[in-house]
Design a protein around this motif. Structure first.
Motif, PDB file in Angstrom:
ATOM      1  N   LYS A 188      10.202   3.153  -0.418  1.00  0.00           N
ATOM      2  CA  LYS A 188       9.017   3.060   0.442  1.00  0.00           C
ATOM      3  C   LYS A 188       9.442   3.129   1.905  1.00  0.00           C
ATOM      4  O   LYS A 188      10.636   3.118   2.216  1.00  0.00           O
ATOM      5  N   ALA A 189       8.436   3.193   2.781  1.00  0.00           N
ATOM      6  CA  ALA A 189       8.735   3.321   4.207  1.00  0.00           C
ATOM      7  C   ALA A 189       9.148   1.981   4.798  1.00  0.00           C
ATOM      8  O   ALA A 189       8.672   0.924   4.378  1.00  0.00           O
ATOM      9  N   LYS A 190      10.039   2.055   5.786  1.00  0.00           N
ATOM     10  CA  LYS A 190      10.302   0.886   6.616  1.00  0.00           C
ATOM     11  C   LYS A 190      10.207   1.320   8.066  1.00  0.00           C
ATOM     12  O   LYS A 190      10.384   2.504   8.382  1.00  0.00           O
TER      13      LYS A 190
ATOM     14  N   MET B  13      -2.139  10.165   9.162  1.00  0.00           N
ATOM     15  CA  MET B  13      -1.749  11.039   8.052  1.00  0.00           C
ATOM     16  C   MET B  13      -1.384  10.264   6.792  1.00  0.00           C
ATOM     17  O   MET B  13      -1.281  10.855   5.714  1.00  0.00           O
ATOM     18  N   CYS B  14      -1.159   8.973   6.899  1.00  0.00           N
ATOM     19  CA  CYS B  14      -0.763   8.190   5.725  1.00  0.00           C
ATOM     20  C   CYS B  14      -1.883   8.231   4.679  1.00  0.00           C
ATOM     21  O   CYS B  14      -3.018   7.869   4.977  1.00  0.00           O
ATOM     22  N   PRO B  15      -1.584   8.668   3.469  1.00  0.00           N
ATOM     23  CA  PRO B  15      -2.640   8.843   2.466  1.00  0.00           C
ATOM     24  C   PRO B  15      -3.200   7.530   1.928  1.00  0.00           C
ATOM     25  O   PRO B  15      -4.245   7.535   1.275  1.00  0.00           O
ATOM     26  N   ASN B  16      -2.519   6.437   2.200  1.00  0.00           N
ATOM     27  CA  ASN B  16      -2.965   5.181   1.595  1.00  0.00           C
ATOM     28  C   ASN B  16      -3.257   4.080   2.610  1.00  0.00           C
ATOM     29  O   ASN B  16      -3.371   2.911   2.236  1.00  0.00           O
ATOM     30  N   GLY B  17      -3.364   4.453   3.877  1.00  0.00           N
ATOM     31  CA  GLY B  17      -3.702   3.466   4.900  1.00  0.00           C
ATOM     32  C   GLY B  17      -2.695   2.337   5.022  1.00  0.00           C
ATOM     33  O   GLY B  17      -3.057   1.200   5.311  1.00  0.00           O
ATOM     34  N   ALA B  18      -1.398   2.675   4.854  1.00  0.00           N
ATOM     35  CA  ALA B  18      -0.377   1.630   4.832  1.00  0.00           C
ATOM     36  C   ALA B  18       0.206   1.307   6.205  1.00  0.00           C
ATOM     37  O   ALA B  18       0.932   0.340   6.342  1.00  0.00           O
ATOM     38  N   ILE B  19      -0.115   2.152   7.198  1.00  0.00           N
ATOM     39  CA  ILE B  19       0.498   1.982   8.523  1.00  0.00           C
ATOM     40  C   ILE B  19      -0.503   1.367   9.484  1.00  0.00           C
ATOM     41  O   ILE B  19      -1.661   1.771   9.536  1.00  0.00           O
ATOM     42  N   GLU B  20      -0.018   0.383  10.238  1.00  0.00           N
ATOM     43  CA  GLU B  20      -0.827  -0.238  11.295  1.00  0.00           C
ATOM     44  C   GLU B  20      -0.139  -0.017  12.629  1.00  0.00           C
ATOM     45  O   GLU B  20       1.064  -0.231  12.752  1.00  0.00           O
TER      46      GLU B  20
ATOM     47  N   LYS C 102       0.813  -1.218   0.000  1.00  0.00           N
ATOM     48  CA  LYS C 102       0.000   0.000   0.000  1.00  0.00           C
ATOM     49  C   LYS C 102       0.843   1.264   0.000  1.00  0.00           C
ATOM     50  O   LYS C 102       0.375   2.323  -0.424  1.00  0.00           O
ATOM     51  N   CYS C 103       2.078   1.198   0.507  1.00  0.00           N
ATOM     52  CA  CYS C 103       2.914   2.403   0.636  1.00  0.00           C
ATOM     53  C   CYS C 103       3.245   2.970  -0.741  1.00  0.00           C
ATOM     54  O   CYS C 103       3.634   2.233  -1.653  1.00  0.00           O
ATOM     55  N   ILE C 104       3.087   4.294  -0.872  1.00  0.00           N
ATOM     56  CA  ILE C 104       3.427   4.963  -2.133  1.00  0.00           C
ATOM     57  C   ILE C 104       4.671   5.836  -1.985  1.00  0.00           C
ATOM     58  O   ILE C 104       4.998   6.619  -2.873  1.00  0.00           O
ATOM     59  N   GLY C 105       5.345   5.724  -0.834  1.00  0.00           N
ATOM     60  CA  GLY C 105       6.601   6.446  -0.640  1.00  0.00           C
ATOM     61  C   GLY C 105       6.456   7.952  -0.565  1.00  0.00           C
ATOM     62  O   GLY C 105       7.365   8.682  -0.957  1.00  0.00           O
ATOM     63  N   CYS C 106       5.348   8.425  -0.025  1.00  0.00           N
ATOM     64  CA  CYS C 106       5.100   9.873  -0.004  1.00  0.00           C
ATOM     65  C   CYS C 106       6.015  10.621   0.960  1.00  0.00           C
ATOM     66  O   CYS C 106       6.222  11.816   0.808  1.00  0.00           O
ATOM     67  N   GLY C 107       6.517   9.924   1.982  1.00  0.00           N
ATOM     68  CA  GLY C 107       7.445  10.553   2.923  1.00  0.00           C
ATOM     69  C   GLY C 107       6.796  11.158   4.148  1.00  0.00           C
ATOM     70  O   GLY C 107       7.500  11.637   5.040  1.00  0.00           O
ATOM     71  N   SER C 108       5.487  11.149   4.224  1.00  0.00           N
ATOM     72  CA  SER C 108       4.802  11.776   5.359  1.00  0.00           C
ATOM     73  C   SER C 108       5.214  11.140   6.686  1.00  0.00           C
ATOM     74  O   SER C 108       5.483  11.843   7.662  1.00  0.00           O
ATOM     75  N   CYS C 109       5.292   9.827   6.729  1.00  0.00           N
ATOM     76  CA  CYS C 109       5.615   9.167   8.010  1.00  0.00           C
ATOM     77  C   CYS C 109       7.056   9.422   8.431  1.00  0.00           C
ATOM     78  O   CYS C 109       7.330   9.598   9.610  1.00  0.00           O
ATOM     79  N   PHE C 110       7.989   9.474   7.470  1.00  0.00           N
ATOM     80  CA  PHE C 110       9.383   9.752   7.862  1.00  0.00           C
ATOM     81  C   PHE C 110       9.477  11.146   8.462  1.00  0.00           C
ATOM     82  O   PHE C 110      10.245  11.393   9.398  1.00  0.00           O
ATOM     83  N   ALA C 111       8.707  12.087   7.875  1.00  0.00           N
ATOM     84  CA  ALA C 111       8.749  13.465   8.348  1.00  0.00           C
ATOM     85  C   ALA C 111       8.070  13.611   9.703  1.00  0.00           C
ATOM     86  O   ALA C 111       8.531  14.348  10.568  1.00  0.00           O
TER      87      ALA C 111
HETATM   88 FE1  SF4 Z   1       4.224   5.100   2.738  1.00  0.00          FE
HETATM   89 FE2  SF4 Z   1       2.153   5.948   4.175  1.00  0.00          FE
HETATM   90 FE3  SF4 Z   1       4.659   6.475   4.956  1.00  0.00          FE
HETATM   91 FE4  SF4 Z   1       3.634   7.695   2.815  1.00  0.00          FE
HETATM   92  S1  SF4 Z   1       2.930   7.931   4.951  1.00  0.00           S
HETATM   93  S2  SF4 Z   1       5.688   6.812   2.984  1.00  0.00           S
HETATM   94  S3  SF4 Z   1       2.368   6.064   1.938  1.00  0.00           S
HETATM   95  S4  SF4 Z   1       3.690   4.445   4.820  1.00  0.00           S
END
Ligand code: SF4
Length: 68
Positions: free
Chosen positions: A34-36, A57-64, A12-21
């Protein structure tokens, strides 16, 4: 205190960077762009709150964030 497990669904991750930030203590960019998760379990309430914020904040619901 509650413990949580944090996961990223790479499908699901699209590598948007929101979670790293939002939570660099928990997430980083992987070699595939992508995120790890660098902190898979925590009982620290500050970090739990940050993980939940990143999840919201994840736009694609990739984080649990799973409470255990
Ligand atoms: Fe991936 Fe979601 Fe993180 Fe964006 S916020 S990098 S989509 S896990």
């Amino acid at each position: 205190m509650a413990k949580v497990t944090i996961k990223v669904n790479k499908e699901k991750c699209i590598g948007c960077g929101s979670c790293f930030a939002t939570a660099p203590e928990i997430f980083a960019i992987d070699i595939d762009g992508k995120a790890k998760v660098t902190l898979t379990e925590t009982e620290d309430q500050v970090l739990i709150d940050k993980a939940k914020m990143a999840m919201d904040m994840c736009p694609n619901g990739a984080i649990e964030v799973i409470e255990s």
